[in-house]
Design a protein around this motif. Structure first.
Motif, PDB file in Angstrom:
ATOM      1  N   GLY A 361       0.808  -1.211   0.000  1.00 31.55           N
ATOM      2  CA  GLY A 361       0.000   0.000   0.000  1.00 31.55           C
ATOM      3  C   GLY A 361       0.842   1.263   0.000  1.00 31.55           C
ATOM      4  N   ALA A 362       1.887   1.285   0.848  1.00 32.49           N
ATOM      5  CA  ALA A 362       2.653   2.515   1.025  1.00 32.49           C
ATOM      6  C   ALA A 362       3.567   2.787  -0.169  1.00 32.49           C
ATOM      7  CB  ALA A 362       3.469   2.440   2.304  1.00 32.49           C
ATOM      8  N   LEU A 363       4.312   1.762  -0.608  1.00 32.84           N
ATOM      9  CA  LEU A 363       5.230   1.968  -1.729  1.00 32.84           C
ATOM     10  C   LEU A 363       4.471   1.991  -3.051  1.00 32.84           C
ATOM     11  CD1 LEU A 363       8.136  -0.476  -0.738  1.00 32.84           C
ATOM     12  CD2 LEU A 363       7.992   1.965  -0.301  1.00 32.84           C
ATOM     13  N   GLY A 364       3.475   1.119  -3.160  1.00 29.72           N
ATOM     14  CA  GLY A 364       2.727   1.027  -4.419  1.00 29.72           C
ATOM     15  C   GLY A 364       1.741   2.164  -4.562  1.00 29.72           C
ATOM     16  N   TRP A 365       0.779   2.208  -3.684  1.00 37.42           N
ATOM     17  CA  TRP A 365      -0.315   3.183  -3.820  1.00 37.42           C
ATOM     18  C   TRP A 365       0.137   4.592  -3.443  1.00 37.42           C
ATOM     19  CZ3 TRP A 365      -4.665   5.205  -5.397  1.00 37.42           C
ATOM     20  CH2 TRP A 365      -5.470   5.993  -4.574  1.00 37.42           C
ATOM     21  N   VAL A 366       0.496   4.811  -2.176  1.00 38.85           N
ATOM     22  CA  VAL A 366       0.738   6.176  -1.687  1.00 38.85           C
ATOM     23  C   VAL A 366       1.904   6.833  -2.419  1.00 38.85           C
ATOM     24  CG1 VAL A 366       1.404   7.522   0.327  1.00 38.85           C
ATOM     25  CG2 VAL A 366      -0.265   5.695   0.563  1.00 38.85           C
ATOM     26  N   ARG A 367       3.018   6.127  -2.488  1.00 42.79           N
ATOM     27  CA  ARG A 367       4.201   6.758  -3.064  1.00 42.79           C
ATOM     28  C   ARG A 367       4.092   6.919  -4.582  1.00 42.79           C
ATOM     29  NH1 ARG A 367       9.278   7.856  -0.550  1.00 42.79           N
ATOM     30  NH2 ARG A 367       9.079   7.434   1.664  1.00 42.79           N
ATOM     31  N   PHE A 368       3.587   5.917  -5.275  1.00 40.17           N
ATOM     32  CA  PHE A 368       3.512   6.057  -6.738  1.00 40.17           C
ATOM     33  C   PHE A 368       2.476   7.102  -7.128  1.00 40.17           C
ATOM     34  CE2 PHE A 368       5.741   2.614  -9.419  1.00 40.17           C
ATOM     35  CZ  PHE A 368       6.912   2.833  -8.713  1.00 40.17           C
ATOM     36  N   MET A 369       1.390   7.173  -6.386  1.00 40.17           N
ATOM     37  CA  MET A 369       0.415   8.244  -6.627  1.00 40.17           C
ATOM     38  C   MET A 369       1.104   9.597  -6.467  1.00 40.17           C
ATOM     39  SD  MET A 369      -2.533   7.325  -7.489  1.00 40.17           S
ATOM     40  CE  MET A 369      -3.407   8.638  -8.303  1.00 40.17           C
ATOM     41  N   THR A 370       1.883   9.698  -5.384  1.00 39.13           N
ATOM     42  CA  THR A 370       2.569  10.966  -5.102  1.00 39.13           C
ATOM     43  C   THR A 370       3.582  11.305  -6.193  1.00 39.13           C
ATOM     44  OG1 THR A 370       2.315  10.549  -2.758  1.00 39.13           O
ATOM     45  CG2 THR A 370       3.975  12.167  -3.399  1.00 39.13           C
ATOM     46  N   TYR A 371       4.393  10.315  -6.598  1.00 43.45           N
ATOM     47  CA  TYR A 371       5.397  10.608  -7.609  1.00 43.45           C
ATOM     48  C   TYR A 371       4.742  10.985  -8.934  1.00 43.45           C
ATOM     49  CZ  TYR A 371       8.985   9.101  -4.386  1.00 43.45           C
ATOM     50  OH  TYR A 371       9.819   9.009  -3.296  1.00 43.45           O
ATOM     51  N   GLY A 372       3.642  10.327  -9.268  1.00 42.57           N
ATOM     52  CA  GLY A 372       2.914  10.722 -10.481  1.00 42.57           C
ATOM     53  C   GLY A 372       2.514  12.180 -10.399  1.00 42.57           C
ATOM     54  N   MET A 373       1.972  12.562  -9.238  1.00 46.56           N
ATOM     55  CA  MET A 373       1.549  13.949  -9.047  1.00 46.56           C
ATOM     56  C   MET A 373       2.747  14.900  -9.116  1.00 46.56           C
ATOM     57  SD  MET A 373      -0.054  15.743  -5.641  1.00 46.56           S
ATOM     58  CE  MET A 373       1.466  15.716  -4.695  1.00 46.56           C
ATOM     59  N   VAL A 374       3.835  14.528  -8.418  1.00 49.50           N
ATOM     60  CA  VAL A 374       4.998  15.423  -8.354  1.00 49.50           C
ATOM     61  C   VAL A 374       5.552  15.663  -9.759  1.00 49.50           C
ATOM     62  CG1 VAL A 374       7.402  15.563  -7.582  1.00 49.50           C
ATOM     63  CG2 VAL A 374       5.609  14.927  -5.961  1.00 49.50           C
ATOM     64  N   TYR A 375       5.670  14.609 -10.565  1.00 44.82           N
ATOM     65  CA  TYR A 375       6.199  14.792 -11.923  1.00 44.82           C
ATOM     66  C   TYR A 375       5.247  15.608 -12.781  1.00 44.82           C
ATOM     67  CZ  TYR A 375      10.086  11.595 -11.088  1.00 44.82           C
ATOM     68  OH  TYR A 375      11.237  11.019 -10.612  1.00 44.82           O
ATOM     69  N   TRP A 376       3.951  15.421 -12.537  1.00 51.18           N
ATOM     70  CA  TRP A 376       2.976  16.204 -13.318  1.00 51.18           C
ATOM     71  C   TRP A 376       3.074  17.674 -12.920  1.00 51.18           C
ATOM     72  CZ3 TRP A 376      -1.381  19.284 -12.573  1.00 51.18           C
ATOM     73  CH2 TRP A 376      -2.192  19.491 -13.704  1.00 51.18           C
ATOM     74  N   LEU A 377       3.313  17.925 -11.625  1.00 50.99           N
ATOM     75  CA  LEU A 377       3.366  19.299 -11.134  1.00 50.99           C
ATOM     76  C   LEU A 377       4.656  20.015 -11.524  1.00 50.99           C
ATOM     77  CD1 LEU A 377       1.953  19.056  -7.485  1.00 50.99           C
ATOM     78  CD2 LEU A 377       0.937  20.307  -9.412  1.00 50.99           C
ATOM     79  N   MET A 378       5.753  19.274 -11.586  1.00 55.53           N
ATOM     80  CA  MET A 378       7.074  19.918 -11.753  1.00 55.53           C
ATOM     81  C   MET A 378       7.107  20.969 -12.854  1.00 55.53           C
ATOM     82  SD  MET A 378      10.192  17.332 -11.147  1.00 55.53           S
ATOM     83  CE  MET A 378      10.183  16.170  -9.817  1.00 55.53           C
ATOM     84  N   PRO A 379       6.767  20.620 -14.111  1.00 54.66           N
ATOM     85  CA  PRO A 379       6.837  21.661 -15.151  1.00 54.66           C
ATOM     86  C   PRO A 379       5.850  22.789 -14.892  1.00 54.66           C
ATOM     87  CG  PRO A 379       5.979  19.589 -16.040  1.00 54.66           C
ATOM     88  CD  PRO A 379       6.386  19.318 -14.629  1.00 54.66           C
TER      89      PRO A 379
END
Lengths: 758, 205
Positions: A361-379
């Motif tokens: 849950g933590a590495l798969g769901w929470v973190r990957f959701m977050t990294y998807g968001m962070v990369y989308w937000l960066m630019p």
């Protein structure tokens, strides 16, 4: 797209207004997310390595597993996931509400307040300043700070909602509302304590009730900090990144309300086969099973939103992050209900299976959701192109392999150990009576897990590099585009409800059909106060249905006349047990199963814990259960040698050395306030008990010291009677022994009876 | 990919996000309803009906073990002949090896060579002169010295078998903890060979 409008544009609008979004605060939270994410995971890798090689604590108390594991969990939950949630809320809410955050000052206060809390956690937890309850370790002054900052966040959020220029609240905001309200309720009620000193407190709940409150909190912290806000995040960022409409509005409504209502009930599934009453355990299991589909509603809405966009997933690493995340969410939310079934839990509980489940849950769901968001937000946040798309793709693949390398060995470890614990040989004797054999079998798995975790950490570091390099290429000053939207008109007429689709049925059938079409919900979505009140009612009523019976029904905790309060020295020893984080590896709850009784002794009864503040039942047995240690190991010299170097007495043990307990002096003068505080909480100590607490503790320490020398003369002159180890041993010798003592000769006083049944 | 006919968009949108008016998947609704309905038979069976409670399940498990122990060894009494006799029963001794590792090894080490507790493999004993004394020490412990009493934690049959196991450790003297107490006579030899075949059959069944 054969889009057909099903509802006309609503209402009359107010005057056109101009405003700008505050993205500075989102940049701050995003950076904090990525940095704390690395810190939290680094601590995770360190503790994982210590399981494989205990000497890696370097002999330093504050680098030891029992103290660092709370730091790991708190850092990833509150520092990493917390900041990620705030970044998502601050970015998406402004846009979904067409309004700048209510107060920039509150935004800054929220950000800096939260970071200060994290830093204070990072200092206090390694020092052993802990409430001793999982994910609620932070001591009372920090808890108050958390509450204050959370309220500031709530004011800021609801203030923005009040000033919105969008009539209806989008589903992401529903989930944010549920998060803000529920976390406040959970945090406050699980942390009700009476302070002993500036950095030490005892909970107002004891034993079974403390356990119940803790797992009501612990389970729902997962629910409302790691699930609901991330579903909100998904509902905003996934359709944005995929540029696709959300699959089903109706499904959103039903899975939101069912999730919010049902989640709260499921906490007791963390306490199956414990001294918790059977009815609570059953409720926990049944509501967990019911929670399966509400959770999958979120997964479906996520995955089915990508219908027609799968070709984009192949090209876009951001969508890949989201797809893997939502898939792990689906797997975890199937596994959760499965693990909550009592007979499955009998095998999985106290093993690494739980750890594997959490990390999926933590590495798969929470973190990957977050990294998807962070990369989308960066630019978008840094208003330049992402520095390296290739590195982002690499992060995705390293991360995915890392998750698998982490969880697969740990699933295997959990299953292996669970089966070894319950194995009997042909003559009906436990096959692995010595606990340490079952631990040593897991070593290869622990090494593999550490490698998987390290890989995942490397991926997280790549994200920070990408973020830093993108930041370097930011423009000289950020553009703050002017937005405009009409203010909301004072009056608004809802769309009329659609007619029932069924004729020729009783009236109630027609009413139900209109209800099932769910258009009525649209009305709620423009009334945030009513919406929030209903969320509160759902959460609070579900809680009270379990909390009230737990506290009121006397038969939940049958009194045991021989169970007496701890002596002052034992109390001090118990506090050392809590401070060192022993509960991170040792349970104090023998379950009513033959293999447990054979291995540890008689199973634990509810009435034995009435003076336990906090309860210390634990959730994972990296070492053996300790509830009957006072019955099964009465040797003082054994304990002293064991604390000094566990492998001296237990070959193959992975417990770290606690030699500082033999060196550090016990502060006897700090004991009377402990006894006094317990007395205020209703423990039947007399005033004289408080006054004589220090002398009483010194006498008992002397007694134990004399027994030590009688057992082993070489300890003559070691002066261990004024060291911490003696207090801790006093506690261990007492653990689980009261139940076998003869009943007291005099009838116990009414006050004591009241306390015992409390 | 072509859109299925049923996708109807709502007109509302939030920051560009639109929503479909799709129905909930049927299987999802059925499973959800099923998971709710599951509660009723479960509660009726386990809490209102004949379903076994956790305590009853445990009692059955313990009773089954007692029967197994009984069928294997019968009711053993701590006397010299019985203790000596079981020293050569491999199945019983294998079980006791496991028990010893779990309960005794923390002080006496898995091979019996002693650590916090005395070396059980040498000829020097603190509280034991006759083989029968082992059972007495196991039963009552030497609590002042750190040896717990096992009377209430093990059955009498287990005490006898464990005594046999401890006695047997002397067959392989090991260097370990320095000798403590007095040198004692060798254990008596068993008068008649134990009915090993019967016992093996009993244990396997």
């Amino acid at each position: 797209m054969s889009a057909e409008a099903v509802a006309p544009r609503e209402g009359v609008t107010g005057p056109l207004e101009q405003f700008r979004y505050d993205d500075k605060i989102v940049r701050a939270f995003t950076l904090a997310t990525v940095v704390w994410g690395i810190v939290g995971m680094l601590v995770g890798v360190i503790v994982a390595l210590q399981l494989a090689k205990p000497e890696l604590n370097l002999g330093i108390s504050w680098l030891t597993f029992g103290r660092l594991r709370p730091l790991h969990t708190n850092a990833v939950i509150f520092a990493f996931a917390g900041n990620a949630v705030f970044a998502a809320v601050y970015y998406s809410s402004q846009r979904l509400l067409k309004a700048r955050m209510f107060s920039d000052l509150l935004s800054r206060f929220h950000f800096w307040g939260w970071q200060a809390i994290i830093v204070s956690a990072a200092i206090t937890l390694p020092l052993g300043i802990s409430q001793g309850k999982e994910y609620a370790e932070l001591e009372w002054p920090i808890d108050i700070a958390v509450a204050v900052v959370w309220v500031a966040f709530a004011i800021n959020f609801f203030g923005t909602v009040a000033r919105r220029r969008e009539r209806h609240l989008y589903v992401a905001l529903w989930f944010y509302i549920a998060t803000i309200i529920t976390i406040a309720v959970l945090h406050i009620f699980n942390n009700l304590v009476l302070p002993v000193s500036a950095l030490k407190s005892y909970p107002i709940y004891a034993g079974v009730q403390d356990a119940f409150m803790q797992w009501w909190y612990g389970h729902n912290a997962v629910g409302f900090l790691l699930t609901t806000p991330f579903l909100g995040l998904m509902y905003y960022f996934l359709p944005k990144a995929a540029n696709r409409p959300v699959f089903s509005y109706k499904l959103s409504i039903l899975h939101f309300w069912s999730l919010v209502f049902i989640y709260i009930w499921a906490g007791p599934h963390h306490l199956h086969y414990t001294a918790l009453p059977a009815w609570a355990s059953t409720l926990g299991m049944l509501f967990s099973v019911m929670l399966w589909m509400p959770s999958w509603g979120g997964m479906l809405n996520g995955l089915l939103t990508l219908r027609g966009a799968w070709h984009k997933v192949a090209e876009d690493p951001i969508l890949k992050f989201f797809v893997v995340a939502v898939t792990f969410y689906g797997m975890s939310t199937f596994e959760g209900p499965m693990l909550s079934v009592k007979s499955v839990n009998a095998l999985s509980h106290y093993t690494d299976w739980t750890i594997a489940h959490v990390h999926a849950g933590a590495l798969g769901w929470v973190r990957f959701m977050t990294y998807g968001m962070v990369y989308w937000l960066m630019p978008r946040l840094f208003q330049t192109e992402l520095w390296s798309r290739k590195l982002m793709t690499t992060h995705f693949w390293i991360g995915t392999v890392g998750i698998l390398l982490y969880i697969i060995p740990i699933y295997a470890a959990g299953l292996t150990q669970g089966l070894m614990w319950r194995a009997f040989d042909a003559s009906g004797i436990l096959r692995y009576t010595d606990f340490v054999t079952t631990v040593n079998t897991l070593m290869p798995f622990y090494w593999m897990r550490a490698i998987g975790g390290t890989l995942y950490l490397v991926g997280a570091a790549a994200c920070l590099v990408n973020l830093a390099m993108t930041w370097v290429r930011r423009p000289a000053s950020y553009e703050q585009p002017l937005q405009q939207a009409p203010a909301l008109a004072r009056t608004y007429a809802d769309q009329p409800l659609p007619p029932p689709r069924v004729a020729n049925v009783a009236n109630v059938g027609k009413v139900l059909d209109v209800f099932a079409q769910m258009r009525w919900h649209r009305h709620w979505e423009r009334l945030p106060i009513r919406f929030s009140v209903w969320v509160t009612i759902a959460v609070v009523s579900a809680s009270l249905f379990e909390i009230i019976p737990t506290f009121v029904i006397k038969s939940n905790v049958p009194t045991i006349a021989t169970v007496q309060p701890y002596t002052p020295l034992e109390l001090a020893g118990r506090d050392i047990y809590v401070a060192e984080g022993c509960y991170n590896c040792h349970s104090q709850m023998v379950r009513p199963m033959r293999h447990e009784i054979e291995r540890y002794g008689d199973y634990s009864k509810a009435g034995e814990f009435v003076y336990d503040r906090p309860f210390q039942w634990g959730s994972r047995r990296i070492g053996p259960d300790l509830h009957r240690i006072g019955q099964t190991n009465t040797s003082v010299s054994w304990h002293v040698r064991h604390f000094n170097r566990p492998t001296d007495t237990s070959k193959g043990s992975i417990m770290p050395r606690y030699q500082w307990l033999l060196e550090e002096r016990l502060d006897f003068s700090a004991i009377p306030p402990k006894v006094a505080t317990m007395r205020k909480l209703g423990v039947p100590y007399t005033e004289a008990d408080v006054e004589q607490a220090e002398q009483n503790a010194r006498d008992q320490a002397e007694q134990i010291y004399r027994k030590l020398i009688a057992e082993d003369g070489t300890y003559e002159g070691s002066h261990l009677q004024d060291k911490k180890v003696t207090a801790l041993i006093a506690y261990l010798l007492r653990l689980g022994t009261d139940i076998t003592k003869p009943p007291p000769e005099e009838p116990i006083s009414p006050t004591m009876e009241a306390v015992a049944t409390h | 990919m072509a859109e299925p006919e049923r996708d109807r968009l709502f007109e509302h949108e939030y920051d560009g996000i639109k929503e479909y008016d799709n129905p909930m998947p049927r299987w999802w609704v059925y499973l959800f309803a099923g998971s709710i309905l599951f509660c009723f038979p479960y509660i009726i069976y386990y809490h209102l009906g004949r379903g076994p409670s956790i305590q009853e399940t445990l009692d059955a498990e313990i009773a089954a073990y007692a029967e197994q122990l009984m069928a294997t060894y019968g009711e053993l009494k701590p006397d010299t002949a019985t203790i000596v006799q079981y020293m050569d029963n491999e199945i019983a001794m294998k079980g006791m090896e496991s028990l010893f590792k779990g309960k005794c090894a923390q002080c006496h080490v898995a091979d019996g060579s002693g650590n916090v507790g005395p070396n059980l493999t040498d000829d020097y004993w603190l509280n034991v002169e006759q083989i029968i004394d082992i059972a007495e020490v196991l039963n009552n412990g030497r609590v002042a010295k750190g040896m717990p009493a096992w009377k209430d934690k093990l059955t009498e049959t287990q005490i006898v078998l464990l005594s046999s196991y401890v006695a047997r450790l002397r067959r392989e003297p090991l260097p370990g903890k320095e000798p403590q107490g007095d040198r004692i006579q060798p254990w008596p030899q068993s008068a008649e060979p134990p009915p090993a075949d019967d016992l093996a059959a009993g244990a396997a069944s």
